[in-house]
Design an enzyme around this catalytic site. Structure first.
Site, PDB file in Angstrom:
ATOM      1  CE  LYS A  34       2.980  -1.595   9.103  1.00  0.00           C
ATOM      2  NZ  LYS A  34       2.620  -2.139   7.798  1.00  0.00           N
ATOM      3  CE  LYS A  54      -2.318   3.533   8.815  1.00  0.00           C
ATOM      4  NZ  LYS A  54      -1.519   2.917   7.745  1.00  0.00           N
ATOM      5  CE  LYS A  59      -5.671  -3.231   4.346  1.00  0.00           C
ATOM      6  NZ  LYS A  59      -4.211  -3.229   4.234  1.00  0.00           N
TER       7      LYS A  59
HETATM    8  P1  AMP Z   1      -2.829  -0.373   3.217  1.00  0.00           P
HETATM    9  O1  AMP Z   1      -4.030  -0.693   4.052  1.00  0.00           O
HETATM   10  O2  AMP Z   1      -1.669   0.002   4.071  1.00  0.00           O
HETATM   11  O3  AMP Z   1      -2.541  -1.402   2.203  1.00  0.00           O
HETATM   12  O4  AMP Z   1      -3.195   0.942   2.413  1.00  0.00           O
HETATM   13  C1  AMP Z   1      -3.862   0.978   1.157  1.00  0.00           C
HETATM   14  C2  AMP Z   1      -4.141   2.424   0.802  1.00  0.00           C
HETATM   15  O5  AMP Z   1      -5.053   3.007   1.742  1.00  0.00           O
HETATM   16  C3  AMP Z   1      -2.885   3.311   0.850  1.00  0.00           C
HETATM   17  O6  AMP Z   1      -2.964   4.250  -0.203  1.00  0.00           O
HETATM   18  C4  AMP Z   1      -2.984   4.008   2.179  1.00  0.00           C
HETATM   19  O7  AMP Z   1      -2.331   5.261   2.194  1.00  0.00           O
HETATM   20  C5  AMP Z   1      -4.488   4.174   2.321  1.00  0.00           C
HETATM   21  N1  AMP Z   1      -4.871   4.226   3.747  1.00  0.00           N
HETATM   22  C6  AMP Z   1      -4.724   3.228   4.638  1.00  0.00           C
HETATM   23  N2  AMP Z   1      -5.182   3.601   5.860  1.00  0.00           N
HETATM   24  C7  AMP Z   1      -5.615   4.893   5.713  1.00  0.00           C
HETATM   25  C8  AMP Z   1      -6.201   5.857   6.606  1.00  0.00           C
HETATM   26  N3  AMP Z   1      -6.431   5.556   7.878  1.00  0.00           N
HETATM   27  N4  AMP Z   1      -6.526   7.069   6.111  1.00  0.00           N
HETATM   28  C9  AMP Z   1      -6.309   7.373   4.803  1.00  0.00           C
HETATM   29  N5  AMP Z   1      -5.761   6.517   3.919  1.00  0.00           N
HETATM   30  C10 AMP Z   1      -5.417   5.283   4.357  1.00  0.00           C
END
Ligand code: AMP
Ligand code: TRP
Length: 339
Positions: free
Chosen positions: A114, A202, A205
């Site tokens: 990042k 990955k 979002k």
């Molecule tokens: P975040 O969007 O970074 O706040 O992630 C929230 C949760 O979703 C965390 O536990 C991440 O590890 C999981 N997560 C986010 N993106 C993915 C993805 N592409 N595949 C699997 N888990 C994800």
């Protein structure tokens, strides 16, 4: 024996995706809140580590809480709240910054990726906020303040949970036993859902291009279109090979997870004669998986007072859970109690 404590969180940096759901949120709703004392958090302070728009963070925080309720989190069974409503997180974060080293923070993969993106100005601001570096101390505080045993997350968070374990052990060794040493738990499949247009990265979002990202609130036809247009690999044979055929492997992971993991992705591969057939089944499985969530969200989205009430009660409960342990950490590290 006290019940297992579970803590996890999601950042309000964009709309929640299928990756969030399969990697984390679905387990929170279907399993974790039923078998443990579970605490879930919209980690809004973490959304301030990169260039942000205040009104958008506010809107996405409310929306994330609503989507989590729509996904099945039940305020009678778990605690749901917004991180900035509970001061204990930032109180403890500072003590953990005094426990961690700058070297271990700089080794975090997410920081390296990042910060490089932000510096390059690639959708970022050309500079890197200091909080992006110290972020894992705040994440460790989120987890350790609650005496957490298990942290259900996707694969990308494994390194941060590992660091949290190191900090808990180091603090306990130096100052006496205050923290439980937590462990990450991951889903059996789809722990890392990949972008449909770029299956080597990955599904995230906050990515600028949305064609490869399935959002939980996408219309069914949008979901179908995105999956039918997923990038697949050269050749036409459906095999599960993450290295050689990452696009196909990603679809197989998604299909396996969306149909309840009754068949492993490797087994499912044998059932399809073409990429088109695989895409079609995957699209329908995802549409069906998300249907109840979309419906509950439609009903909840006008219930802002209800959602606010849930968050208010959640923050109160969370504060009471975190306070004694954070106070104990303040005393243990050598700070004079105020009274
Ligand atoms: P975040 O969007 O970074 O706040 O992630 C929230 C949760 O979703 C965390 O536990 C991440 O590890 C999981 N997560 C986010 N993106 C993915 C993805 N592409 N595949 C699997 N888990 C994800
Ligand atoms: N860092 C996590 C992510 O980007 C979000 C998060 C913050 C979190 N604090 C947490 C996850 C505590 C689990 C536990 O996805």
């Amino acid at each position: 024996m006290s019940r297992t404590r579970i803590f996890s969180g999601v950042k309000p940096t964009g709309h929640l995706t299928l990756g969030n759901y399969l990697g984390a949120v679905r387990r929170w709703a279907e399993q974790d809140q039923h078998r443990a004392d579970a605490v879930f958090c919209v980690v809004d302070l973490h959304a301030l580590t990169v260039a942000h728009d205040p009104a958008r963070v506010r809107r996405l925080s409310r929306q994330a809480a609503t989507v989590l309720l729509a996904a099945g989190l039940d305020p009678e069974r778990c605690t749901l709240f917004v991180q900035s409503h509970v001061d204990e997180h930032t109180r403890l974060s500072y003590l953990l910054e005094c426990t961690a080293t700058d070297g271990e923070m700089r080794r975090m993969i997410q920081y390296k990726e990042k910060s490089a993106r932000e510096r390059a100005g690639d959708g970022g601001s050309g500079s890197v906020r200091l909080s992006l570096l110290t972020y894992p101390a705040l994440m460790a505080a989120d987890i350790l303040a609650y005496g957490t045993d298990e942290v259900p997350v996707g694969d990308d968070q494994a390194q941060h949970v590992e660091l949290t374990r190191d900090l808990a052990r180091r603090f306990n060794e130096r100052y006496g036993h205050v923290f439980t040493v937590p462990r990450a738990t991951r889903p059996p499949v789809a722990a890392r859902v990949m972008d449909l247009q770029d299956p080597t990265s990955k599904m995230g979002k906050s990515h600028a291009r949305s064609a490869g990202i399935v959002y939980l609130l996408d219309e069914p036809d949008t979901v179908r279109r995105k999956i039918m247009r997923a990038v697949t690999d050269g050749g036409s044979e459906v095999r599960y090979d993450r290295e050689a055929q990452p696009g196909v492997a990603n679809l197989l992971d998604i299909l396996s997870a969306a149909t309840g993991c009754t068949q492993r992705p490797e087994e499912l591969a044998g059932e399809f004669g073409s990429y088109g057939a695989l895409k079609k089944d995957t699209a329908e499985a995802v549409v069906e998986l998300l249907r109840p969530l979309r419906e509950r969200h439609a009903a909840l989205s006008s219930e802002t007072a209800y959602v606010e009430g849930v968050l208010r009660a959640g923050a109160e409960r969370a504060r009471a859970m975190a306070r004694p342990r954070v106070d104990a950490a303040y005393r243990a590290i050598g700070l004079l109690p105020p009274e």
